[in-house]
Design a protein around this motif. Structure first.
Motif, PDB file in Angstrom:
ATOM      1  N   LYS A  68     -25.153  24.511   5.005  1.00 22.63           N
ATOM      2  CA  LYS A  68     -25.861  25.628   5.627  1.00 22.63           C
ATOM      3  C   LYS A  68     -26.752  25.143   6.774  1.00 22.63           C
ATOM      4  CE  LYS A  68     -25.972  28.534   1.475  1.00 22.63           C
ATOM      5  NZ  LYS A  68     -26.838  29.158   0.426  1.00 22.63           N
ATOM      6  N   ILE A  69     -27.390  23.984   6.574  1.00 21.78           N
ATOM      7  CA  ILE A  69     -28.250  23.420   7.628  1.00 21.78           C
ATOM      8  C   ILE A  69     -27.407  23.038   8.841  1.00 21.78           C
ATOM      9  CG2 ILE A  69     -29.722  21.459   8.242  1.00 21.78           C
ATOM     10  CD1 ILE A  69     -30.725  21.496   5.321  1.00 21.78           C
ATOM     11  N   HIS A  70     -26.257  22.406   8.596  1.00 16.62           N
ATOM     12  CA  HIS A  70     -25.361  22.033   9.700  1.00 16.62           C
ATOM     13  C   HIS A  70     -24.903  23.276  10.461  1.00 16.62           C
ATOM     14  CE1 HIS A  70     -25.238  17.821   8.948  1.00 16.62           C
ATOM     15  NE2 HIS A  70     -24.585  17.898   7.797  1.00 16.62           N
ATOM     16  N   LEU A  71     -24.570  24.332   9.721  1.00 18.43           N
ATOM     17  CA  LEU A  71     -24.115  25.557  10.377  1.00 18.43           C
ATOM     18  C   LEU A  71     -25.244  26.215  11.161  1.00 18.43           C
ATOM     19  CD1 LEU A  71     -21.783  27.117   7.654  1.00 18.43           C
ATOM     20  CD2 LEU A  71     -21.123  26.186   9.867  1.00 18.43           C
ATOM     21  N   LYS A  72     -26.446  26.190  10.613  1.00 19.33           N
ATOM     22  CA  LYS A  72     -27.586  26.764  11.313  1.00 19.33           C
ATOM     23  C   LYS A  72     -27.823  26.038  12.641  1.00 19.33           C
ATOM     24  CE  LYS A  72     -32.545  27.738  10.811  1.00 19.33           C
ATOM     25  NZ  LYS A  72     -33.727  27.623   9.908  1.00 19.33           N
ATOM     26  N   ASN A  73     -27.750  24.719  12.611  1.00 20.77           N
ATOM     27  CA  ASN A  73     -27.922  23.938  13.840  1.00 20.77           C
ATOM     28  C   ASN A  73     -26.793  24.224  14.831  1.00 20.77           C
ATOM     29  OD1 ASN A  73     -30.211  22.709  12.812  1.00 20.77           O
ATOM     30  ND2 ASN A  73     -29.107  20.929  12.028  1.00 20.77           N
ATOM     31  N   THR A  74     -25.586  24.360  14.303  1.00 18.54           N
ATOM     32  CA  THR A  74     -24.430  24.663  15.146  1.00 18.54           C
ATOM     33  C   THR A  74     -24.574  26.021  15.817  1.00 18.54           C
ATOM     34  OG1 THR A  74     -22.944  23.323  13.774  1.00 18.54           O
ATOM     35  CG2 THR A  74     -21.927  25.022  15.147  1.00 18.54           C
ATOM     36  N   PHE A  75     -25.011  27.025  15.042  1.00 22.28           N
ATOM     37  CA  PHE A  75     -25.206  28.367  15.605  1.00 22.28           C
ATOM     38  C   PHE A  75     -26.210  28.319  16.752  1.00 22.28           C
ATOM     39  CE2 PHE A  75     -24.261  30.588  11.276  1.00 22.28           C
ATOM     40  CZ  PHE A  75     -22.944  30.172  11.358  1.00 22.28           C
ATOM     41  N   ALA A  76     -27.291  27.567  16.552  1.00 19.58           N
ATOM     42  CA  ALA A  76     -28.344  27.490  17.569  1.00 19.58           C
ATOM     43  C   ALA A  76     -27.818  26.823  18.839  1.00 19.58           C
ATOM     44  CB  ALA A  76     -29.539  26.717  17.021  1.00 19.58           C
ATOM     45  N   LYS A  77     -27.060  25.743  18.694  1.00 18.84           N
ATOM     46  CA  LYS A  77     -26.541  25.020  19.852  1.00 18.84           C
ATOM     47  C   LYS A  77     -25.501  25.836  20.619  1.00 18.84           C
ATOM     48  CE  LYS A  77     -27.302  20.318  18.122  1.00 18.84           C
ATOM     49  NZ  LYS A  77     -26.654  19.039  17.732  1.00 18.84           N
ATOM     50  N   LEU A  78     -24.709  26.612  19.878  1.00 22.80           N
ATOM     51  CA  LEU A  78     -23.656  27.400  20.522  1.00 22.80           C
ATOM     52  C   LEU A  78     -24.133  28.785  20.965  1.00 22.80           C
ATOM     53  CD1 LEU A  78     -20.546  26.594  18.263  1.00 22.80           C
ATOM     54  CD2 LEU A  78     -21.308  25.453  20.360  1.00 22.80           C
ATOM     55  N   GLY A  79     -25.338  29.161  20.535  1.00 24.69           N
ATOM     56  CA  GLY A  79     -25.869  30.474  20.906  1.00 24.69           C
ATOM     57  C   GLY A  79     -25.153  31.609  20.221  1.00 24.69           C
ATOM     58  N   VAL A  80     -24.800  31.402  18.944  1.00 25.66           N
ATOM     59  CA  VAL A  80     -24.089  32.428  18.177  1.00 25.66           C
ATOM     60  C   VAL A  80     -24.880  32.765  16.919  1.00 25.66           C
ATOM     61  CG1 VAL A  80     -21.873  31.613  19.057  1.00 25.66           C
ATOM     62  CG2 VAL A  80     -22.736  30.723  16.875  1.00 25.66           C
ATOM     63  N   THR A  81     -24.397  33.779  16.191  1.00 31.40           N
ATOM     64  CA  THR A  81     -25.145  34.225  15.008  1.00 31.40           C
ATOM     65  C   THR A  81     -24.348  34.154  13.713  1.00 31.40           C
ATOM     66  OG1 THR A  81     -24.507  36.529  15.452  1.00 31.40           O
ATOM     67  CG2 THR A  81     -26.610  35.764  16.374  1.00 31.40           C
ATOM     68  N   ASP A  82     -23.045  33.895  13.790  1.00 23.80           N
ATOM     69  CA  ASP A  82     -22.276  33.837  12.546  1.00 23.80           C
ATOM     70  C   ASP A  82     -21.102  32.864  12.660  1.00 23.80           C
ATOM     71  OD1 ASP A  82     -20.022  35.196  13.758  1.00 23.80           O
ATOM     72  OD2 ASP A  82     -21.099  37.074  13.482  1.00 23.80           O
ATOM     73  N   ARG A  83     -20.428  32.656  11.552  1.00 23.14           N
ATOM     74  CA  ARG A  83     -19.343  31.681  11.463  1.00 23.14           C
ATOM     75  C   ARG A  83     -18.165  32.037  12.376  1.00 23.14           C
ATOM     76  NH1 ARG A  83     -18.944  29.109   6.091  1.00 23.14           N
ATOM     77  NH2 ARG A  83     -16.715  29.569   6.130  1.00 23.14           N
ATOM     78  N   GLU A 133     -18.078  33.838  15.117  1.00 20.79           N
ATOM     79  CA  GLU A 133     -18.421  33.631  16.521  1.00 20.79           C
ATOM     80  C   GLU A 133     -18.485  32.145  16.845  1.00 20.79           C
ATOM     81  OE1 GLU A 133     -21.604  35.380  19.823  1.00 20.79           O
ATOM     82  OE2 GLU A 133     -22.028  35.566  17.671  1.00 20.79           O
ATOM     83  N   ALA A 134     -18.979  31.353  15.896  1.00 19.49           N
ATOM     84  CA  ALA A 134     -19.067  29.900  16.114  1.00 19.49           C
ATOM     85  C   ALA A 134     -17.673  29.300  16.284  1.00 19.49           C
ATOM     86  CB  ALA A 134     -19.785  29.238  14.946  1.00 19.49           C
ATOM     87  N   VAL A 135     -16.740  29.723  15.444  1.00 24.92           N
ATOM     88  CA  VAL A 135     -15.368  29.224  15.537  1.00 24.92           C
ATOM     89  C   VAL A 135     -14.734  29.657  16.855  1.00 24.92           C
ATOM     90  CG1 VAL A 135     -13.046  29.438  14.578  1.00 24.92           C
ATOM     91  CG2 VAL A 135     -14.998  29.081  13.051  1.00 24.92           C
ATOM     92  N   THR A 136     -14.961  30.913  17.255  1.00 28.09           N
ATOM     93  CA  THR A 136     -14.397  31.419  18.503  1.00 28.09           C
ATOM     94  C   THR A 136     -14.895  30.619  19.700  1.00 28.09           C
ATOM     95  OG1 THR A 136     -14.227  33.671  17.606  1.00 28.09           O
ATOM     96  CG2 THR A 136     -14.197  33.444  19.999  1.00 28.09           C
ATOM     97  N   VAL A 137     -16.201  30.375  19.745  1.00 25.91           N
ATOM     98  CA  VAL A 137     -16.782  29.604  20.843  1.00 25.91           C
ATOM     99  C   VAL A 137     -16.311  28.148  20.779  1.00 25.91           C
ATOM    100  CG1 VAL A 137     -18.938  28.710  21.819  1.00 25.91           C
ATOM    101  CG2 VAL A 137     -18.781  31.099  21.098  1.00 25.91           C
ATOM    102  N   GLY A 138     -16.259  27.597  19.580  1.00 27.78           N
ATOM    103  CA  GLY A 138     -15.817  26.213  19.419  1.00 27.78           C
ATOM    104  C   GLY A 138     -14.399  25.997  19.920  1.00 27.78           C
ATOM    105  N   LEU A 139     -13.530  26.959  19.641  1.00 27.07           N
ATOM    106  CA  LEU A 139     -12.144  26.862  20.106  1.00 27.07           C
ATOM    107  C   LEU A 139     -12.045  27.033  21.619  1.00 27.07           C
ATOM    108  CD1 LEU A 139     -10.345  28.926  17.311  1.00 27.07           C
ATOM    109  CD2 LEU A 139     -10.144  26.464  17.698  1.00 27.07           C
ATOM    110  N   SER A 140     -12.790  27.981  22.154  1.00 28.68           N
ATOM    111  CA  SER A 140     -12.720  28.249  23.602  1.00 28.68           C
ATOM    112  C   SER A 140     -13.272  27.087  24.430  1.00 28.68           C
ATOM    113  CB  SER A 140     -13.477  29.542  23.950  1.00 28.68           C
ATOM    114  OG  SER A 140     -14.872  29.369  23.793  1.00 28.68           O
TER     115      SER A 140
END
Length: 215
Positions: free
Chosen positions: A184-199, A201-208
């Motif tokens: 959960k901590i890793h995902l929270k940090n990932t959301f903040a770095k990618l500027g997203v709010t959920d899993r 959206e994070a995957v979508t941005v990560g792929l793009s």
């Protein structure tokens, strides 16, 4: 002999083409040959590209990034580790800033997308041979849009890749040998770095952005 001396001697530029798609490899090679560039060999994976580079020592190497056995980035890193002056041009369909940065950091002298005109590829090969770097405006803009300081850590990338494969937090925790809370901590940090709010959206941005890929 320097590139300028060779050019003045009217010696054709030798090129190695590495791409796992036979049609693409043949098509690019044919266009280069028509432009009076000498294609010395074609590789179908990164490991073969390394082997053929050692054998032929081409003036320029065109390298796809996503290939079996050894990917293009690792092949670039291996070749430039042995030959620091190697002139390698990444030619790929991947336009994510992370893909671009990985290739350039590995030692590529340029980065082109396969949807660019083949005349651009020919010009890029000649520019790389002259010792220039080739980063088209569209590629440079992609890099500037995402500063390097916003990159994810290796563990955050690993977690995001597993999430992209459909794993739950508990399944991710088991896969990486950590607790649910750590995930959960890793995902929270990932959301903040990618500027997203959920899993999702994070995957979508990560792929793009090319941070992760679905094989």
């Amino acid at each position: 002999m320097s590139p300028d001396e060779r050019a003045s001697a009217d010696v054709r530029i030798s090129v190695l083409v590495a791409d796992d798609h036979p049609v693409v490899r043949a098509g690019v090679s044919a266009v280069l040959q028509q432009a009076d560039l000498h294609v010395v060999a074609g590789a179908e994976n990164g490991a073969q590209a390394v082997e053929l580079y050692h054998e032929h020592r081409p003036d320029v190497c065109l390298m796809d990034l996503r290939m079996p056995v050894m990917d293009g980035v690792q092949a670039i890193r291996t070749i430039t580790g042995d030959y620091p002056d190697a002139r390698i041009l990444a030619l790929t369909t991947y336009d994510g800033d992370a893909d671009i940065r990985r290739a350039l950091d590995a030692g590529a002298r340029g980065y082109l997308l396969k949807d660019m005109l083949l005349t651009d590829v020919i010009g890029a090969v000649r520019a790389i041979y002259r010792g220039e770097r080739v980063v088209p405006n569209a590629v440079a803009a992609r890099l500037s849009a995402f500063p390097k300081r916003s990159e994810l850590t290796e563990r955050e990338l690993e977690v995001l890749q597993l999430v992209a494969r459909g794993l739950s937090n508990k399944e991710v925790a088991r896969a990486i040998g950590r607790t649910d809370e750590t995930v959960k901590i890793h995902l929270k940090n990932t959301f903040a770095k990618l500027g997203v709010t959920d899993r999702t959206e994070a995957v979508t941005v990560g792929l793009s952005r090319g941070l992760i890929h679905l094989d």
